[in-house]
Design a protein around this motif. Structure first.
Motif, short mmCIF file in Angstrom:
data_model
loop_
_atom_site.label_atom_id
_atom_site.label_comp_id
_atom_site.label_asym_id
_atom_site.label_seq_id
_atom_site.Cartn_x
_atom_site.Cartn_y
_atom_site.Cartn_z
N VAL A 93 0.86 -1.19 0.00
CA VAL A 93 0.00 0.00 0.00
C VAL A 93 0.90 1.23 0.00
N PHE A 94 0.72 2.10 -1.01
CA PHE A 94 1.56 3.28 -1.15
C PHE A 94 0.92 4.48 -0.44
N GLN A 95 1.69 5.57 -0.34
CA GLN A 95 1.16 6.76 0.33
C GLN A 95 -0.05 7.32 -0.42
N GLU A 96 0.01 7.30 -1.75
CA GLU A 96 -1.13 7.73 -2.56
C GLU A 96 -1.95 6.50 -2.90
N PRO A 97 -3.30 6.63 -2.95
CA PRO A 97 -4.10 5.43 -3.24
C PRO A 97 -3.86 4.86 -4.65
N THR A 98 -3.37 5.71 -5.59
CA THR A 98 -3.06 5.28 -6.97
C THR A 98 -4.16 4.39 -7.58
N LEU A 99 -5.40 4.90 -7.57
CA LEU A 99 -6.51 4.15 -8.16
C LEU A 99 -6.65 4.51 -9.64
N GLU A 122 -14.76 -15.00 -11.51
CA GLU A 122 -14.01 -15.88 -10.60
C GLU A 122 -13.49 -15.11 -9.38
N ALA A 123 -13.13 -13.84 -9.64
CA ALA A 123 -12.50 -13.06 -8.57
C ALA A 123 -13.52 -12.45 -7.61
N GLU A 124 -14.82 -12.45 -8.01
CA GLU A 124 -15.82 -11.70 -7.25
C GLU A 124 -15.84 -12.03 -5.75
N PRO A 125 -15.83 -13.32 -5.35
CA PRO A 125 -15.87 -13.58 -3.89
C PRO A 125 -14.69 -12.95 -3.15
N ALA A 126 -13.50 -13.06 -3.73
CA ALA A 126 -12.32 -12.49 -3.06
C ALA A 126 -12.41 -10.97 -3.02
N ILE A 127 -12.92 -10.37 -4.12
CA ILE A 127 -13.03 -8.90 -4.17
C ILE A 127 -14.03 -8.42 -3.11
N MET A 128 -15.18 -9.11 -3.03
CA MET A 128 -16.20 -8.68 -2.07
C MET A 128 -15.72 -8.88 -0.63
N GLN A 129 -14.96 -9.95 -0.41
CA GLN A 129 -14.41 -10.19 0.94
C GLN A 129 -13.44 -9.06 1.33
N ALA A 130 -12.60 -8.67 0.36
CA ALA A 130 -11.63 -7.59 0.64
C ALA A 130 -12.38 -6.27 0.89
N LEU A 131 -13.45 -6.03 0.12
CA LEU A 131 -14.23 -4.79 0.32
C LEU A 131 -14.95 -4.80 1.67
N GLU A 132 -15.42 -5.98 2.07
CA GLU A 132 -16.07 -6.07 3.39
C GLU A 132 -15.07 -5.78 4.51
N LEU A 133 -13.85 -6.25 4.34
CA LEU A 133 -12.83 -6.02 5.38
C LEU A 133 -12.60 -4.53 5.63
N ARG A 154 -8.99 3.19 1.67
CA ARG A 154 -9.57 1.87 1.99
C ARG A 154 -9.59 0.98 0.74
N VAL A 155 -9.92 1.58 -0.42
CA VAL A 155 -9.93 0.80 -1.67
C VAL A 155 -8.51 0.29 -1.94
N SER A 156 -7.54 1.16 -1.72
CA SER A 156 -6.14 0.78 -1.95
C SER A 156 -5.73 -0.37 -1.02
N ILE A 157 -6.22 -0.34 0.22
CA ILE A 157 -5.92 -1.42 1.17
C ILE A 157 -6.62 -2.71 0.72
N LYS A 184 -9.41 6.91 12.58
CA LYS A 184 -10.41 5.90 12.24
C LYS A 184 -9.75 4.77 11.44
N LEU A 185 -8.91 5.17 10.48
CA LEU A 185 -8.25 4.14 9.66
C LEU A 185 -7.23 3.35 10.48
N ASN A 186 -6.60 3.99 11.46
CA ASN A 186 -5.70 3.27 12.37
C ASN A 186 -6.47 2.13 13.05
N ASN A 187 -7.65 2.46 13.58
CA ASN A 187 -8.46 1.44 14.28
C ASN A 187 -8.92 0.35 13.32
N ASP A 188 -9.35 0.77 12.13
CA ASP A 188 -9.83 -0.22 11.16
C ASP A 188 -8.70 -1.13 10.70
#
Ligand SMILES: Nc1ncnc2c1ncn2[C@@H]1O[C@H](COP(=O)(O)OP(=O)(O)OP(=O)(O)O)[C@@H](O)[C@H]1O
Length: 267
Positions: A93-99, A122-133, A154-157, A184-188
């Motif tokens: 994860v870089f300093q800039e989100p670079t989306l 195929e990737a959808e379950p993994a993508i949704m799991q990462a977005l839920e996190l 958060r998207v970058s993470i 907030k992001l520290n806690n998350d």
């Protein structure tokens, strides 16, 4: 809430080690020299130091994005991938989100899996799991321009987590955010770390952030960059708002500040 992490049988065992690592650039800048450090399984390790002391360079070497000019890096007993090809079990994860501005949140998080040849379906379950996190599952179809700075990070993470890396490397990810979003992001991030039971190496300039997040801090000194001091923080300390104002936190911050000041004077 109980903040202590479950200690797996391998918790604390070495995940990777840098031995006598040096990095000299073509412009004759010696960013690192004689860097010895270990990353242990399950820890939250911060690299704290003044600007230019080689923290980002160390992170890039660990990621396999560059090669050391001397010394060696052993990743779980193996050498990592070649330079310019990140190790598959490492998320960055870089300093800039670079989306990618033209792609949705879903499309941006898909990227590492797409590059590995995995279709959207195929990737959808993994993508949704990462977005839920990262709490962004409701924003899967949004575009980066519609998101706040904290949401972009958060998207970058999520993009870094989608490959389920063993090791998450973060280069000052929250430096550009306002303090409230940063807290907030520290806690998350701590919640993600506990939930995934992963290992994090986190680069920061902030004493306060490093003490709040870490189970161990390595203080770097400059010219050339290497480790000047180490500070262990009891992982069983609860990391919450009460911790931020506790005497323990203040004492740890003082210790880290003193070590940082000594490292800066030595540089
Ligand atoms: N690609 C490069 N080519 C030449 N010199 C570089 C390169 N990358 C870094 N350096 C130099 O190496 C030294 C260490 O840089 P690095 O970015 O690793 O430090 P840092 O501690 O992460 O700094 P900051 O906190 O400001 O990001 C600096 O003097 C920097 O100018």
């Amino acid at each position: 809430m109980q903040q202590t992490r479950p200690a797996g049988p391998e918790a604390g065992a070495p995940l990777l080690a840098l031995s006598g690592v040096g990095k000299r650039f073509g412009n004759q800048v010696t960013a690192l020299e004689g860097l010895d450090m270990e990353v242990r399984r399950g820890e939250f390790l911060s690299l704290l130091g003044p600007s230019g002391c080689g923290k980002s360079t160390a992170l890039r070497l660990i990621a396999g994005l560059a090669e050391p000019t001397s010394g060696r890096i052993d990743f779980n007993g193996e050498h990592p991938g070649k330079a310019a090809s990140p190790h598959p079990s490492v998320g960055f994860v870089f300093q800039e989100p670079t989306l990618m501005p033209w792609a949705s949140v879903f499309g941006n998080v898909h990227l590492p899996l797409k590059l590995a040849g995995t279709s959207r379906r195929e990737a959808e379950p993994a993508i949704m799991q990462a977005l839920e996190l990262v709490g962004l599952e409701a924003f899967r179809d949004a575009y980066p321009r519609e998101l706040s700075g904290g949401m972009k990070m958060r998207v970058s993470i999520a993009r870094a987590l989608v490959t389920k890396p063993r090791l998450l490397l973060m280069d000052e990810p929250f430096a550009a955010l306002d303090e409230i979003t940063r807290f907030k992001l520290n806690n998350d991030l701590l919640q993600v770390w506990r939930q995934l039971n992963c290992t994090i190496v986190f680069v920061t300039h902030s004493v306060f952030e490093s003490v709040y997040l870490s189970t161990r801090i390595l203080v770097f000194r400059a010219r050339p960059g290497r480790v000047a001091a180490e500070l262990a923080i009891d992982p069983s300390l609860e990391r919450d708002e009460a911790f931020r104002t506790s005497p323990e936190y203040v004492a740890l911050c003082r210790q880290a500040s003193t070590a940082l000041a000594a490292a800066m004077n030595a540089g």
